[in-house]
Motif scaffolding. Structure first.
Motif, PDB file in Angstrom:
ATOM      1  N   LEU A   1       0.831  -1.202   0.000  1.00  0.00           N
ATOM      2  CA  LEU A   1       0.000   0.000   0.000  1.00  0.00           C
ATOM      3  C   LEU A   1       0.867   1.254   0.000  1.00  0.00           C
ATOM      4  CD1 LEU A   1      -2.728   1.402   0.156  1.00  0.00           C
ATOM      5  CD2 LEU A   1      -2.653   1.112   2.652  1.00  0.00           C
ATOM      6  N   GLY A   2       1.917   1.248   0.798  1.00  0.00           N
ATOM      7  CA  GLY A   2       2.791   2.419   0.863  1.00  0.00           C
ATOM      8  C   GLY A   2       3.425   2.724  -0.477  1.00  0.00           C
ATOM      9  N   ASP A   3       3.884   1.684  -1.152  1.00  0.00           N
ATOM     10  CA  ASP A   3       4.501   1.889  -2.459  1.00  0.00           C
ATOM     11  C   ASP A   3       3.482   2.418  -3.465  1.00  0.00           C
ATOM     12  OD1 ASP A   3       6.863   1.447  -4.285  1.00  0.00           O
ATOM     13  OD2 ASP A   3       5.399   0.146  -5.264  1.00  0.00           O
ATOM     14  N   GLY A   4       2.261   1.871  -3.422  1.00  0.00           N
ATOM     15  CA  GLY A   4       1.225   2.336  -4.343  1.00  0.00           C
ATOM     16  C   GLY A   4       0.837   3.778  -4.100  1.00  0.00           C
ATOM     17  N   LEU A   5       0.698   4.149  -2.826  1.00  0.00           N
ATOM     18  CA  LEU A   5       0.352   5.538  -2.493  1.00  0.00           C
ATOM     19  C   LEU A   5       1.474   6.489  -2.881  1.00  0.00           C
ATOM     20  CD1 LEU A   5      -1.303   5.030   1.015  1.00  0.00           C
ATOM     21  CD2 LEU A   5      -2.455   5.759  -1.084  1.00  0.00           C
ATOM     22  N   LYS A   6       2.703   6.105  -2.595  1.00  0.00           N
ATOM     23  CA  LYS A   6       3.839   6.968  -2.939  1.00  0.00           C
ATOM     24  C   LYS A   6       3.900   7.185  -4.447  1.00  0.00           C
ATOM     25  CE  LYS A   6       8.806   7.541  -2.019  1.00  0.00           C
ATOM     26  NZ  LYS A   6       9.205   8.002  -3.355  1.00  0.00           N
ATOM     27  N   THR A   7       3.732   6.121  -5.207  1.00  0.00           N
ATOM     28  CA  THR A   7       3.778   6.233  -6.669  1.00  0.00           C
ATOM     29  C   THR A   7       2.628   7.091  -7.188  1.00  0.00           C
ATOM     30  OG1 THR A   7       4.849   4.074  -6.869  1.00  0.00           O
ATOM     31  CG2 THR A   7       3.749   4.938  -8.828  1.00  0.00           C
ATOM     32  N   GLY A   8       1.417   6.801  -6.705  1.00  0.00           N
ATOM     33  CA  GLY A   8       0.253   7.535  -7.187  1.00  0.00           C
ATOM     34  C   GLY A   8       0.296   9.011  -6.847  1.00  0.00           C
ATOM     35  N   LEU A   9       0.698   9.345  -5.632  1.00  0.00           N
ATOM     36  CA  LEU A   9       0.752  10.753  -5.230  1.00  0.00           C
ATOM     37  C   LEU A   9       1.896  11.481  -5.940  1.00  0.00           C
ATOM     38  CD1 LEU A   9      -0.046  10.405  -1.429  1.00  0.00           C
ATOM     39  CD2 LEU A   9      -1.508  11.402  -3.207  1.00  0.00           C
ATOM     40  N   SER A  10       2.976  10.774  -6.205  1.00  0.00           N
ATOM     41  CA  SER A  10       4.066  11.373  -6.985  1.00  0.00           C
ATOM     42  C   SER A  10       3.592  11.707  -8.392  1.00  0.00           C
ATOM     43  CB  SER A  10       5.270  10.436  -7.038  1.00  0.00           C
ATOM     44  OG  SER A  10       5.797  10.203  -5.747  1.00  0.00           O
ATOM     45  N   GLN A  11       2.799  10.809  -8.981  1.00  0.00           N
ATOM     46  CA  GLN A  11       2.256  11.064 -10.312  1.00  0.00           C
ATOM     47  C   GLN A  11       1.259  12.215 -10.296  1.00  0.00           C
ATOM     48  OE1 GLN A  11       0.730   7.182 -11.334  1.00  0.00           O
ATOM     49  NE2 GLN A  11       2.710   6.434 -12.088  1.00  0.00           N
ATOM     50  N   ALA A  12       0.658  12.478  -9.139  1.00  0.00           N
ATOM     51  CA  ALA A  12      -0.269  13.602  -8.994  1.00  0.00           C
ATOM     52  C   ALA A  12       0.459  14.916  -8.754  1.00  0.00           C
ATOM     53  CB  ALA A  12      -1.251  13.332  -7.851  1.00  0.00           C
ATOM     54  N   GLY A  13       1.793  14.875  -8.723  1.00  0.00           N
ATOM     55  CA  GLY A  13       2.567  16.104  -8.624  1.00  0.00           C
ATOM     56  C   GLY A  13       3.140  16.414  -7.260  1.00  0.00           C
ATOM     57  N   PHE A  14       2.973  15.499  -6.297  1.00  0.00           N
ATOM     58  CA  PHE A  14       3.502  15.732  -4.957  1.00  0.00           C
ATOM     59  C   PHE A  14       4.881  15.083  -4.812  1.00  0.00           C
ATOM     60  CE2 PHE A  14      -1.158  15.647  -4.392  1.00  0.00           C
ATOM     61  CZ  PHE A  14      -1.351  16.918  -3.848  1.00  0.00           C
TER      62      PHE A  14
END
Length: 218
Positions: free
Chosen positions: A12-25
């Motif tokens: 979950l942590g890896d998925g959230l980190k990847t997804g939020l990074s793609q959202a510009g954070f």
């Protein structure tokens, strides 16, 4: 904007980190409560996403320590604990929002943007200064009605400067807000991004106060 994600589940942590990074954070990821507490005590983040069931130090205790230090950092609890009592305890301990897993990533990003708006004291979702219009949700910038193509880092720098229009932001503040753990940072990286922004927005769009920092005029 730089976020601290506190989540002990590696998938979950890896998925959230990847997804939020793609959202510009820019996302730093701590996998236990003690590491999160240490990071929050000595580093600058715009917001924290906090799980509750953490090894070494419970999430609620991380939150309580943060508030006892007088830190006003927005905190979004993201947990599987869904009872009303646990929600009340989290919000009363100082959380600004409380979400139950699983969460849609688009909704999470929208909640983060809303908390950041509130922390910055603004209600409008779109930033407008003079002829410039910047939309954090869509990552679109317009100058006098014309779209401006920016890289992710250029957009992040511009957003921070526009949110603080009229105030001086130092290079170290920009670096702390935009570069996370493990990011390679050249000594002149901020200056290079500022140079590219001026080429796209106009030479007077961002002013340099030598030895102090940068400002976006009101």
């Amino acid at each position: 904007m730089r976020l601290l994600l506190v989540e002990d589940d590696p998938v979950l942590g890896d998925g959230l980190k990847t997804g939020l990074s793609q959202a510009g954070f820019t996302v730093d990821w701590a996998q236990d409560g003690a590491a999160a507490d240490a990071a929050l005590d000595c580093e600058q983040f715009a917001l924290a996403i906090l799980d509750l069931g953490l090894p070494r130090l419970e999430g609620l205790e991380v939150l309580r320590r943060l508030r006892r230090r007088g830190q006003t950092l927005p905190v979004l609890i993201l947990t599987a604990r869904d009872s009303t009592g646990e929600k009340v305890a989290g919000l009363d301990a100082g959380a600004d929002d409380y979400l139950i897993k699983p969460i849609d990533l688009d909704e999470l990003a929208a909640r983060i943007r809303a908390l950041l708006r509130r922390a910055g004291g603004r209600a409008a979702p779109v930033l407008e200064v003079g002829p410039l219009r910047l939309d954090p949700a869509s990552h679109q910038v317009e100058l006098e009605g014309q779209p401006v193509n920016l890289s992710t880092r250029e957009f992040s720098i511009l957003q921070l400067l526009v949110e603080n229009a009229g105030r001086v932001i130092s290079r170290s503040q920009l670096e702390a807000a935009l570069y996370g753990w493990g990011d390679s940072l050249e000594s002149n990286a901020v200056e290079v991004h500022i140079h590219h922004l001026r080429k796209k927005l106009g030479s007077d769009s961002i002013r340099t106060l030598r030895g102090v920092g940068y400002t976006f005029p009101r």
